[in-house]
Scaffold this motif. Structure first.
Motif, short mmCIF file in Angstrom:
data_model
loop_
_atom_site.label_atom_id
_atom_site.label_comp_id
_atom_site.label_asym_id
_atom_site.label_seq_id
_atom_site.Cartn_x
_atom_site.Cartn_y
_atom_site.Cartn_z
N ALA A 198 0.84 -1.20 0.00
CA ALA A 198 0.00 0.00 0.00
C ALA A 198 0.87 1.24 0.00
CB ALA A 198 -0.93 0.00 1.21
N LEU A 199 1.87 1.26 0.87
CA LEU A 199 2.75 2.42 1.00
C LEU A 199 4.18 1.94 1.26
CD1 LEU A 199 3.18 5.43 1.04
CD2 LEU A 199 2.23 5.53 3.35
N GLY A 200 4.81 1.44 0.20
CA GLY A 200 6.21 1.04 0.30
C GLY A 200 7.08 2.25 0.60
N GLU A 201 8.06 2.09 1.48
CA GLU A 201 8.89 3.23 1.90
C GLU A 201 10.24 2.76 2.41
OE1 GLU A 201 9.86 6.11 2.27
OE2 GLU A 201 8.25 7.59 2.12
N GLY A 202 11.16 3.73 2.50
CA GLY A 202 12.39 3.61 3.27
C GLY A 202 13.35 2.51 2.90
N PRO A 203 13.68 2.26 1.61
CA PRO A 203 14.65 1.21 1.32
C PRO A 203 16.01 1.52 1.94
CG PRO A 203 14.32 2.62 -0.60
CD PRO A 203 13.29 3.02 0.41
N THR A 204 16.63 0.50 2.53
CA THR A 204 17.90 0.65 3.24
C THR A 204 18.75 -0.58 2.98
OG1 THR A 204 16.84 1.93 5.00
CG2 THR A 204 18.98 0.94 5.50
N TRP A 205 19.99 -0.39 2.61
CA TRP A 205 20.89 -1.51 2.38
C TRP A 205 21.63 -1.86 3.66
CZ3 TRP A 205 21.43 -5.29 -0.85
CH2 TRP A 205 22.63 -6.02 -0.90
N ASP A 206 21.58 -3.14 4.03
CA ASP A 206 22.30 -3.66 5.19
C ASP A 206 23.51 -4.43 4.69
OD1 ASP A 206 23.27 -4.78 7.49
OD2 ASP A 206 21.46 -5.92 7.97
N PRO A 207 24.73 -3.87 4.81
CA PRO A 207 25.90 -4.55 4.25
C PRO A 207 26.28 -5.81 5.01
CG PRO A 207 26.57 -2.61 5.50
CD PRO A 207 25.08 -2.58 5.42
N VAL A 208 25.89 -5.92 6.25
CA VAL A 208 26.25 -7.11 7.04
C VAL A 208 25.53 -8.34 6.50
CG1 VAL A 208 26.18 -8.17 9.31
CG2 VAL A 208 26.76 -5.74 9.08
N SER A 209 24.22 -8.21 6.29
CA SER A 209 23.43 -9.33 5.79
C SER A 209 23.29 -9.33 4.27
CB SER A 209 22.04 -9.31 6.43
OG SER A 209 21.36 -8.10 6.09
N GLU A 210 23.81 -8.28 3.63
CA GLU A 210 23.70 -8.10 2.18
C GLU A 210 22.25 -8.22 1.73
OE1 GLU A 210 26.50 -10.86 0.44
OE2 GLU A 210 28.12 -9.41 0.67
N TYR A 225 17.89 1.29 -5.65
CA TYR A 225 16.59 0.69 -5.32
C TYR A 225 15.56 1.78 -5.03
CZ TYR A 225 18.84 -3.87 -5.01
OH TYR A 225 19.51 -5.01 -5.32
N ILE A 226 14.32 1.52 -5.46
CA ILE A 226 13.26 2.52 -5.37
C ILE A 226 12.00 1.87 -4.80
CG2 ILE A 226 11.87 4.19 -6.67
CD1 ILE A 226 14.09 3.73 -8.96
N SER A 227 11.51 2.41 -3.70
CA SER A 227 10.24 1.94 -3.14
C SER A 227 9.09 2.73 -3.74
CB SER A 227 10.24 2.06 -1.61
OG SER A 227 10.51 3.40 -1.21
N THR A 228 7.91 2.11 -3.80
CA THR A 228 6.76 2.73 -4.46
C THR A 228 5.48 2.45 -3.68
OG1 THR A 228 6.17 0.82 -5.86
CG2 THR A 228 7.91 2.28 -6.68
N ALA A 229 4.42 3.21 -4.02
CA ALA A 229 3.15 3.09 -3.31
C ALA A 229 1.99 3.00 -4.29
CB ALA A 229 2.96 4.28 -2.38
#
Length: 282
Positions: free
Chosen positions: A13-25, A246-250
């Motif tokens: 419904a409201l995808g948001e806030g993509p964040t890359w975690d390098p530890v877990s890839e 990467y792009i989040s969308t709604a």
């Protein structure tokens, strides 16, 4: 620039806030109104979903493992074993957490907004790892993107209804001298989430604008990326070398959403991002 691809086909419904975690890839993003935290590993294609008991505005990696989350009623943490605890529990009727970003010093800058988007109904606060909260900007309307210049000397901030990306000089741990950095013209959508790349350029998602824009450190628009969806919400670099965008969308509020609205999109080899900081790392 390469074409936009689908990383994760989803109907958030409201995808948001993509964040890359390098530890877990892996790429972490949220569906705010769906109360879901999504985790995606591009290398293996593995996906996991964590349901939250409240609307979740953002989820970021913790240095101690697990996640810090910006929820409807405050900021909390999930330990590695899934145990939940509040850092800041401050419920306000009609208000929820929205976008949040981990600062270079390891604190969380967490925004809020009213469900009815009432002018001045939200704020932006700095949350230290011990839960100490310091209000940074009071009386904002829709607190959204926040990001730092490569050397950490400037911070960029978006209160979406203003149509501006603002910039502040950092004085210690707090911002000063807030001023307009760039303005999105009428009819082009509203600035939402942002990320800063290794060149110090600011990438901004335009809600209702079907576009990403990149601004130079001088505030000049130097690149646009048209998208198939009307409501992109935020963007970040991830993957090998932090080169994939990467792009989040709604899809919320759209009478006829595009089939990809609510999905996680990606542009391979779009540039180079900056390494992120885990909450509590500094």
């Amino acid at each position: 620039m390469k074409a936009v691809e689908v990383a994760v086909r989803e109907s958030a419904a409201l995808g948001e806030g993509p964040t890359w975690d390098p530890v877990s890839e892996r790429l972490i993003w949220v569906d705010i109104l769906g109360s879901r935290i999504h985790m995606y590993e591009p290398g293996s294609g593995r996906r996991t979903v964590l349901a939250t008991e409240q609307h979740v505005g953002a989820a970021k990696p913790r240095a101690a493992g697990g996640l810090v989350v910006n929820l409807r009623d405050g900021v909390a943490v999930y330990d590695v074993d899934g145990a939940f605890s509040w850092l800041v529990h401050e419920p306000v009727a009609g208000r929820r957490g929205n976008d949040a970003t981990v600062a270079p010093d390891g604190s969380l800058w967490a925004g809020t907004m009213r469900y009815d988007e009432r002018t001045g109904g939200g704020n932006l606060s700095r949350i230290a790892p011990d839960g100490t909260a310091t209000e940074i900007f009071p009386a904002v309307s829709v607190s959204n993107g926040t990001g730092w210049s490569p050397d950490g000397s400037f911070v960029y901030y978006i209160d979406s209804p203003t149509r501006r990306i603002d910039v502040c000089r950092m004085d210690g741990r707090l911002p000063v001298d807030r001023s307009p950095f760039a303005t999105v013209e009428e009819g082009a959508g509203f600035p939402d989430g942002l990320t800063v790349d290794a060149d110090g350029c600011v990438w901004v998602a335009l809600w209702d604008g079907a576009q990403l824009r990149r601004y130079t450190p001088d505030g000049d628009l130097d690149r646009t990326l048209d998208l198939p969806v009307r409501r992109p919400t935020a963007c970040t670099f991830g993957g090998p070398g932090l080169r994939d965008l990467y792009i989040s969308t709604a899809r919320t509020g759209l009478a006829r959403p595009h089939p990809l609205s609510g999905s996680l999109l990606v542009v391979p080899d779009a540039g180079e991002g900056l390494p992120g900081v885990a909450f509590g790392a500094a």
